[in-house]
Structures are given as C-alpha cells and as structure tokens.
Design an enzyme around this catalytic site. Structure first.
Site, PDB file in Angstrom:
ATOM      1  N   GLU A 118       0.857  -1.201   0.000  1.00 14.41           N
ATOM      2  CA  GLU A 118       0.000   0.000   0.000  1.00 14.41           C
ATOM      3  C   GLU A 118       0.883   1.237   0.000  1.00 14.41           C
ATOM      4  O   GLU A 118       2.050   1.162   0.366  1.00 14.41           O
ATOM      5  CB  GLU A 118      -0.836   0.057   1.291  1.00 14.41           C
ATOM      6  CG  GLU A 118      -1.760  -1.097   1.488  1.00 14.41           C
ATOM      7  CD  GLU A 118      -2.352  -1.101   2.903  1.00 14.41           C
ATOM      8  OE1 GLU A 118      -2.405  -0.036   3.550  1.00 14.41           O
ATOM      9  OE2 GLU A 118      -2.754  -2.181   3.341  1.00 14.41           O
ATOM     10  N   LYS A 120       2.125   4.658   1.664  1.00 15.67           N
ATOM     11  CA  LYS A 120       2.173   5.186   3.029  1.00 15.67           C
ATOM     12  C   LYS A 120       1.728   6.644   2.954  1.00 15.67           C
ATOM     13  O   LYS A 120       2.426   7.489   2.392  1.00 15.67           O
ATOM     14  CB  LYS A 120       3.593   5.085   3.584  1.00 15.67           C
ATOM     15  CG  LYS A 120       3.707   5.486   5.040  1.00 15.67           C
ATOM     16  CD  LYS A 120       5.054   5.076   5.578  1.00 15.67           C
ATOM     17  CE  LYS A 120       5.223   5.275   7.070  1.00 15.67           C
ATOM     18  NZ  LYS A 120       4.582   6.391   7.682  1.00 15.67           N
ATOM     19  N   ASP A 122       0.941  10.327   4.108  1.00 25.06           N
ATOM     20  CA  ASP A 122       1.642  11.167   5.068  1.00 25.06           C
ATOM     21  C   ASP A 122       0.655  12.097   5.768  1.00 25.06           C
ATOM     22  O   ASP A 122       0.460  13.236   5.366  1.00 25.06           O
ATOM     23  CB  ASP A 122       2.717  11.968   4.334  1.00 25.06           C
ATOM     24  CG  ASP A 122       3.786  12.447   5.284  1.00 25.06           C
ATOM     25  OD1 ASP A 122       3.755  12.038   6.461  1.00 25.06           O
ATOM     26  OD2 ASP A 122       4.641  13.238   4.857  1.00 25.06           O
ATOM     27  N   TYR A 225      -7.215   2.040   5.976  1.00 23.93           N
ATOM     28  CA  TYR A 225      -6.263   0.971   5.647  1.00 23.93           C
ATOM     29  C   TYR A 225      -6.309  -0.199   6.635  1.00 23.93           C
ATOM     30  O   TYR A 225      -5.417  -1.035   6.658  1.00 23.93           O
ATOM     31  CB  TYR A 225      -4.838   1.512   5.503  1.00 23.93           C
ATOM     32  CG  TYR A 225      -4.336   2.410   6.624  1.00 23.93           C
ATOM     33  CD1 TYR A 225      -4.260   1.974   7.941  1.00 23.93           C
ATOM     34  CD2 TYR A 225      -3.914   3.707   6.333  1.00 23.93           C
ATOM     35  CE1 TYR A 225      -3.790   2.785   8.937  1.00 23.93           C
ATOM     36  CE2 TYR A 225      -3.435   4.542   7.331  1.00 23.93           C
ATOM     37  CZ  TYR A 225      -3.378   4.074   8.631  1.00 23.93           C
ATOM     38  OH  TYR A 225      -2.915   4.890   9.618  1.00 23.93           O
ATOM     39  N   LYS A 312      10.525   3.570   3.447  1.00 23.98           N
ATOM     40  CA  LYS A 312      10.437   5.019   3.186  1.00 23.98           C
ATOM     41  C   LYS A 312      11.387   5.402   2.065  1.00 23.98           C
ATOM     42  O   LYS A 312      12.542   4.955   2.048  1.00 23.98           O
ATOM     43  CB  LYS A 312      10.794   5.788   4.457  1.00 23.98           C
ATOM     44  CG  LYS A 312       9.805   5.524   5.595  1.00 23.98           C
ATOM     45  CD  LYS A 312       9.127   6.767   6.062  1.00 23.98           C
ATOM     46  CE  LYS A 312       9.846   7.461   7.164  1.00 23.98           C
ATOM     47  NZ  LYS A 312       9.083   8.567   7.719  1.00 23.98           N
ATOM     48  N   CYS A 406      18.814  47.790   8.639  1.00 22.42           N
ATOM     49  CA  CYS A 406      17.816  47.261   7.723  1.00 22.42           C
ATOM     50  C   CYS A 406      18.246  47.535   6.277  1.00 22.42           C
ATOM     51  O   CYS A 406      18.569  48.673   5.944  1.00 22.42           O
ATOM     52  CB  CYS A 406      16.466  47.918   8.008  1.00 22.42           C
ATOM     53  SG  CYS A 406      15.217  47.517   6.779  1.00 22.42           S
ATOM     54  N   CYS A 409      15.688  50.349   4.924  1.00 25.19           N
ATOM     55  CA  CYS A 409      15.510  51.706   5.451  1.00 25.19           C
ATOM     56  C   CYS A 409      16.651  52.129   6.365  1.00 25.19           C
ATOM     57  O   CYS A 409      16.622  53.213   6.931  1.00 25.19           O
ATOM     58  CB  CYS A 409      14.184  51.809   6.201  1.00 25.19           C
ATOM     59  SG  CYS A 409      14.198  50.936   7.772  1.00 25.19           S
ATOM     60  N   CYS A 424      13.396  44.670  11.778  1.00 23.11           N
ATOM     61  CA  CYS A 424      13.546  46.103  11.582  1.00 23.11           C
ATOM     62  C   CYS A 424      12.453  46.782  12.401  1.00 23.11           C
ATOM     63  O   CYS A 424      11.270  46.558  12.165  1.00 23.11           O
ATOM     64  CB  CYS A 424      13.385  46.453  10.105  1.00 23.11           C
ATOM     65  SG  CYS A 424      13.081  48.210   9.833  1.00 23.11           S
ATOM     66  N   CYS A 430       9.445  52.012   7.305  1.00 27.18           N
ATOM     67  CA  CYS A 430      10.285  51.134   6.476  1.00 27.18           C
ATOM     68  C   CYS A 430       9.515  50.780   5.193  1.00 27.18           C
ATOM     69  O   CYS A 430       8.446  50.174   5.253  1.00 27.18           O
ATOM     70  CB  CYS A 430      10.657  49.867   7.232  1.00 27.18           C
ATOM     71  SG  CYS A 430      11.561  48.693   6.207  1.00 27.18           S
TER      72      CYS A 430
HETATM   73  S1  IVH Z   1      -0.979   0.463   8.956  1.00 29.58           S
HETATM   74  C1  IVH Z   1      -0.362  -1.585  12.953  1.00 29.58           C
HETATM   75  N1  IVH Z   1      -1.046   1.508   6.561  1.00 29.58           N
HETATM   76  O1  IVH Z   1       2.142   5.262   9.248  1.00 29.58           O
HETATM   77  C2  IVH Z   1      -0.211  -0.880  11.672  1.00 29.58           C
HETATM   78  N2  IVH Z   1      -0.230   2.840   8.343  1.00 29.58           N
HETATM   79  O2  IVH Z   1       4.516   4.542  10.886  1.00 29.58           O
HETATM   80  C3  IVH Z   1      -1.064   0.280  11.579  1.00 29.58           C
HETATM   81  N3  IVH Z   1       0.380   5.120   7.675  1.00 29.58           N
HETATM   82  O3  IVH Z   1       0.659   5.232  12.417  1.00 29.58           O
HETATM   83  C4  IVH Z   1      -0.723   1.199  10.511  1.00 29.58           C
HETATM   84  N4  IVH Z   1      -0.138   4.924   5.554  1.00 29.58           N
HETATM   85  O4  IVH Z   1      -0.232   6.853  10.629  1.00 29.58           O
HETATM   86  C5  IVH Z   1      -0.719   1.707   7.856  1.00 29.58           C
HETATM   87  N5  IVH Z   1      -1.183   2.325   4.383  1.00 29.58           N
HETATM   88  C6  IVH Z   1      -0.881   2.507   5.665  1.00 29.58           C
HETATM   89  C7  IVH Z   1      -0.385   3.737   6.142  1.00 29.58           C
HETATM   90  C8  IVH Z   1      -0.060   3.865   7.498  1.00 29.58           C
HETATM   91  C9  IVH Z   1       0.323   5.733   6.486  1.00 29.58           C
HETATM   92  C10 IVH Z   1       0.884   5.760   8.916  1.00 29.58           C
HETATM   93  C11 IVH Z   1       0.033   5.565  10.124  1.00 29.58           C
HETATM   94  C12 IVH Z   1       0.892   4.840  11.100  1.00 29.58           C
HETATM   95  C13 IVH Z   1       2.253   5.193  10.646  1.00 29.58           C
HETATM   96  C14 IVH Z   1       3.211   4.139  11.050  1.00 29.58           C
END
Ligand code: IVH
Length: 665
Positions: A118, A120, A122, A225, A312, A406, A409, A424, A430
């Site tokens: 999946e 990740k 942010d 998720y 990551k 500054c 000015c 300033c 200014c």
């Molecule tokens: S699963 C026990 N799936 O990443 C596992 N987390 O570093 C529960 N996150 O706290 C998390 N995308 O905030 C999962 N596809 C994804 C995610 C995801 C982002 C975040 C989430 C988690 C953190 C873990």
C-alpha cells in the site's frame, strides 16, 4: 402531524441524495452536480432540520458543516493499542522482513505468502468506531493506548462515512491527510509567520481545533487501511480493503497483492517516480501480510507489529553552490536570509533560491558564501539547504555577515528576547514593511484588489503617495494616470476596484489589516466574538484568549496592535473611507441594554476613546449627545470631568463611573 411526516420523508430523501453526491464527488471523482447545486441541497436539509429539530440524526450530512465547540477533548482508550510501523530506507531490509515472515509461516506449515503493498499516506492516524452502522467515535492515536475523542471534528471530513451498512461493532483505522492543492490554499489564507511547513502538520493542527466549523473549512480527506471486528476473522487483508471500499470508504485505490519479493520491489520502484503525480503526499510504501489469521501469531514488539513494515523513500537531494545571501524584510519587519543558489534540477523542478530561515540556522550549518551545499526536498516541501560539503570548501569562501541595519531603510536592527530572528523596528516608515502590508491587504483572501500589484505598490510607496492602506482610499484617477505603465484606463480600474473593496466583509478586513498571527480563520473567530471593530479594539487580553482557537500569544498580538497610535489612526481613516467595520450579521449578537437611553460622556475614560465608547452605546440602541439637558438619561464621568458633571448633578441626571458603564455594557 402530517407536516412532520412529510418533513421526515423529505429529510430522508435529501440525506440520501446528499450522501450519494458526496460519494460521487469525493470517492468516485465523477460529480453530477455543481458546487452551487450541492450546497443548495445541503441548505434545504439544514433549514428543514432547524424547523423540525426532532428530525436531526447523528448521521445527517448536515453534521459535516460543523458548529460544535469543544473546550477540551475527552481522553478515550483504544480497544486495542494503535501501533506504529517499523521503518526502513533499505530494500535489503525489506527482503529480510519478507524472508523472516516466510520462514515463520513455513513453520506453521504454510507455503508461500502474499503481501499487500500500500502507499504510506503522510498524514495523521485515526480510529473510527461504528456501532450498528453508525459512526459513534473518532479518536486520535495519542500515545497508542489512549487518544483524544475528536468525533465532532472527524464528522466534518467528507470521505468519512457517517453511516455504513454493517451490523455490530467495527473499528476502521486510517489516515487523515490534506491534498496538496487544499494545503496550498490553506497556507495562502494564513499569515506568513504561521504557515504550515507541510500538509501533515496542517492536518495535525486542524484535528486539534476546538471549533468544528473551522475544521470543516480545512478540506481534509481520509483513507482507510485497516478493518477490525468483522465476524469472519480469517478474511485476508486485501479482501478487507475491498470490503472497506464497498462500505463507502476511500482506500486510495493503489494497493496491490504481491506474490513474491519481485512484485514488492516492482511496486516500490513504480511509486518512487509516480508518487510525484499523486494529488497528495506519500513518503513510502507499507507492506502487510495478507493472511490476517497469522497476525496474532507473529505478534508485535513494543511499538510495531511483526506482520508489517514501512519502506520510506529517501529524500531527494542535489548538490549546488551558494552564490550569495540576500536579506529580505517581511511585512512584520522580520529579516530573513535567503540563499541564492546556482540553479539545479531537483525532483522535477529547478531550484535557485532557498530560505535559510534565520541567523541561528546559518551558524548551525556553518555555511559560507561560495560553499558547495546539499539541498533536499522531502515530500513536496520547499527545498532547503541541509549541509555543507566542508571537504570541498573553495579558497575564496566569504563569511555571511548579518547586516547591522535594515537593508531597506537603514534602521538599526533589533532582536526580541527569546526569538531567533532579527527585525527592523521601523514599522511605520520602512518601505519594505509598508509594501508588504499593502500587498497583503490587496491579496486574494484579503480585500482581493487585483489591479494593485507589486510594481504599482513599489511606485506608490517610493513617491510616498501611499504610506498605509488607508491612503489607498484617497487616491484619485488623475494622480494615478501619470504613473509608469498606468494610463487612464488602469487608473480608472484601480479606483473602481478600491471602491468595490469597501463592501468586503468585516472579517476579511480584519484579516487584511495584517495583525501578527491573525489569519483568515482567526479573523472569522474574532468577527464572531466581537462583531464590530469598536468592540474588538477595547477587548482585554484575557478576554480574547477565551475565544476558541485563540491562545495567549495571539491575544497579546491583537492587543498590542490596537494599542498602537498608528493603528488607531489607520482605523479612523478606514472608517472615514466607509469600510465594513461591523459584521453584517452583527445586530442580533449585541444586547440592547441602552435602548432609548441618551448618554453623555464627560472627562476622559481609561479604557475607551470617546469614539469607541460612543460606538458601544449606539450598537446597544442608545443615543450619544454632546450637551447636557434635563432629558439626558445618563452621564458617564471619567477623569477630570468638569462643568458638565456639575450640571448633571444639578439637574439630577444619573451619573456613573467608567466601571459602572462597563457593567451596563
Ligand atoms: S498500517 C499496525 N497503513 O504510518 C499498523 N499505516 O509509521 C497500523 N500510515 O501510524 C498502521 N499509511 O499513521 C498503515 N497504508 C498505511 C499507512 C499507514 C500511512 C501511517 C500511520 C501509522 C504510521 C506508522
């Protein structure tokens, strides 16, 4: 009775329609209605529910507009701990994880294993509890064991279903995040000094807001998720994600079932480039064992489960040369060093400038002019200089010297105790600060005066035709016609645009003033709590700090602003120019304590100017007079009250002190 039955039917129909269009818009990206048409449906429902309050249900889409004020969030316990994931930047460690899980499963007699890959997301993790289909609780992760109950805020997120077709108790976990576009729009509405560094910080900030109507305006999104609590516990993770979609959740739709390590590394490689084209930020890939039955067997360390891992992506970096450092003067006087870099390509765009934030940062980096530097873009954020290649320092390096004066000015720079930035102090004269205030005033979220651009502002300030935003309203066409690149037509357009801006709302004006820390959202809260500028200018710091989402720093900044004589002078100019100094819906919020009363002020008051005190009386239905008569209803006596007070006492008119007057307000 028939009325309410009829209304109930209509409400149900409206709710169904609204949720259907919500889904079409946010999840399927196939809208069938325009925004205006959609808002009209929602408005109909809100009106109906107001008329028949019994019809209001907790899953009504009208809840999404917010309106609940939460003073303090309740702490709640998670049904099972909300763990986080172990992170890695290395593909070799991903392979180790895969092989480790495979070996453990082999011991269980299971051959091969499938992993769900999946994205990740942010953002910020949340947990949602549904009871017999109804969303009953939304909570933050907190320390993993206990989080905050932020149900009212969560309900405003359009992609969080308020109702699902599923019996019993289920828990859905996922990520609240902001799309890049929504994030940029939000930052644009905030004062420069309070902009969020990235969408994740903006999301975390929004979820903690006390006023859910403001949360609704932040345009946040949700992806699910994780699904727990379904009866068939052996349902694999991939199928659970599909089920989540069927229930009306968004999953982002980019997950993939991988049969081997090759599939996993292909997925990672594909998204390392493709992620830049997504409308939201991802910083990596999450891998989860598809066979949920083995999750418990594999167990977890103190922090993270052994059945999942996060890969990551490394931040994008480039090497370049620092050519020079220039010092910029902001609207509020702060001095920011900006690096001028040899142009270099980084994550799809050419970078030639980057802020160095402040002098402490320059010292921390130990950076000198002509140094070779490494710049980095993490996520979508503006690139920053992260380090100096000291080994390759050329012989002609020069130190970066903080100017003593500054650059605009020449006023000697100052530094506030406890702050890292120099500023300033020549606030009023200014030119850089004046220009900054004018441009902010004219910006889109403020008074939206399109024809007042940078080049014109530069000219107006240079020839001292405009020294503050109040002067704008004194401009005449003939004065403007002779400016560079202006001519008759542009002059007329500007004067007309300024004229139109007089009608802009009171809350926009509050934002446009450019008070430190007062963005659009704060301006909106202020306008609600203090529906006229007369009231706001006399508000006390402690009082301001009780307004939702206004803390002591913001409260102090507002008081400081109104205490300045230059601000008072400016407000007078704006009043004379006919700008909106009262909220358009102000009347019902102020009491009518002075209805029919004639009031006379004599002597000077401590906390109000004569004009402010008069405004307070008039707003409350009273009349203010200048000379005393037997008919005067009330005399407010300040310091050094003279003959008028004597007269009042002689006529037997009621006389009160400033403190008593305040009480009457
Ligand atoms: S699963 C026990 N799936 O990443 C596992 N987390 O570093 C529960 N996150 O706290 C998390 N995308 O905030 C999962 N596809 C994804 C995610 C995801 C982002 C975040 C989430 C988690 C953190 C873990």
């Amino acid at each position: 009775m028939t009325d309410i039955i009829h209304a109930a039917e209509r409400a149900a129909q409206l709710r169904h329609e609204i949720e259907r269009h919500n889904h079409l818009y946010y999840i399927e990206a196939k809208p069938e209605l325009s925004d205006v048409e959609f808002d009209r449906l929602l408005e109909q429902l809100i009106v109906l529910e107001r008329q028949f309050p019994d019809l209001l249900t907790p899953d009504s889409p009208s809840q999404r507009v917010g309106g609940t004020i939460t003073k303090e969030f309740q702490s709640v316990s998670h049904r099972e701990p909300m763990l986080s994931l172990s992170n890695t930047y290395s593909l070799a460690e991903v392979a180790e994880f895969y092989n480790r899980v495979k070996k453990l499963l082999a011991l269980e007699g299971v051959d091969g294993q499938e992993m769900v890959a999946e994205l990740k997301f942010d953002g910020v993790a949340i947990s949602l509890l549904y009871r017999d289909g109804l969303l009953v609780r939304g909570a933050t992760r907190g320390d993993g064991v206990q989080g905050d109950d932020i149900t009212a805020n969560i309900k405003t997120i359009p992609t969080v279903p308020l109702k699902i077709d599923f019996p019993g108790d289920v828990e859905v976990r996922g990520e609240v995040f902001m799309r890049k576009e929504d994030f940029e729009q939000l930052n644009e509405s905030r004062p420069e000094e309070d902009r969020f560094a990235n969408p994740r910080n903006a999301t975390a900030g929004a979820l903690k807001l006390q006023d859910s109507a403001e949360v609704a305006r932040r345009n946040m999104s949700f992806v699910a998720y994780y699904l727990k609590g379904i009866r068939d516990e052996s349902t694999p993770h991939f199928r659970r994600l599909k089920l989540l979609e069927e229930l009306g959740f968004s999953t982002g739709n980019h997950y993939l079932l991988c049969h081997d390590l090759q599939g996993i590394s292909d997925y990672i490689a594909y998204w390392s480039e493709e992620r830049w084209n997504l409308p939201y930020e991802t910083d990596g890939v999450v891998l989860k064992l598809d066979a949920v039955t083995f999750w418990d067997k594999l167990g977890a360390t103190a922090k993270s489960p052994r059945w999942a891992i996060a890969y990551k992506y490394p931040a994008q970096q480039a090497r370049t040369v620092l050519n020079a450092v220039v010092f910029q003067v902001g609207r509020l006087g702060s001095i920011t060093p900006v690096a001028e870099l040899e142009p270099v390509l980084l994550a799809g765009s050419t970078v030639s400038r980057s802020t160095l934030h402040n002098f402490d940062e320059i010292e921390r980096l130990g950076i000198m002019i002509h140094d070779r530097v490494i710049i980095e873009k993490s996520g979508e954020v503006i690139p920053k200089v992260i380090s100096v290649v000291v080994e390759e320092r050329p012989l002609d390096v020069q130190p970066i010297v903080l100017p003593l004066n500054c650059p605009e000015c020449a006023a000697p720079l100052a530094k506030l105790e406890g702050e890292v930035s120099y500023y300033c102090p020549n606030e009023e004269a200014c030119p850089a600060q004046i220009r900054g205030r004018l441009l902010h005033f004219a910006s889109r979220n403020a008074m939206d005066i399109k024809s007042l651009g940078k080049a014109l502002v530069d000219q107006l300030v240079t020839i001292k035709l405009v020294m503050d935003v109040g002067d704008l309203y004194l401009l005449q066409e003939p004065q403007l016609e002779n400016l560079e690149r202006m001519g008759r037509k542009s002059a007329r357009n500007l004067v007309r645009a300024l004229d139109e801006s007089r009608a802009k709302s009171y809350e926009r004006l509050l934002y446009a003033l450019g008070i430190r820390h007062v963005g659009l959202a704060t301006a909106r809260e202020l306008a609600q709590a203090y529906p006229s500028l007369a009231l706001l200018t006399v508000a006390r710091e402690e009082e301001l700090a009780t307004v939702p989402d206004i803390g002591s720093v913001v409260a102090r900044s507002i008081c400081d602003y109104f205490a300045r004589p230059s601000s008072q002078h400016l407000l007078e100019k704006l009043r004379d120019a006919g700008l909106q100094l009262i909220a358009s819906d102000a009347t019902p919020q102020v009491n009518r304590n002075f209805e029919g009363l004639t009031v006379l002020f004599t002597g000077s008051l401590d906390r109000y100017t004569r004009q402010q005190a008069s405004a307070l009386v008039v707003e409350r239905g009273g009349r203010v007079v200048e000379s005393i008569s037997k008919k005067s209803g009330l005399v407010v006596a300040g310091h050094e009250a003279g003959s008028k007070l004597d007269k009042a006492l002689k006529f037997g008119v009621r006389v009160v002190s400033e403190a008593e007057f305040e009480g009457m307000l």
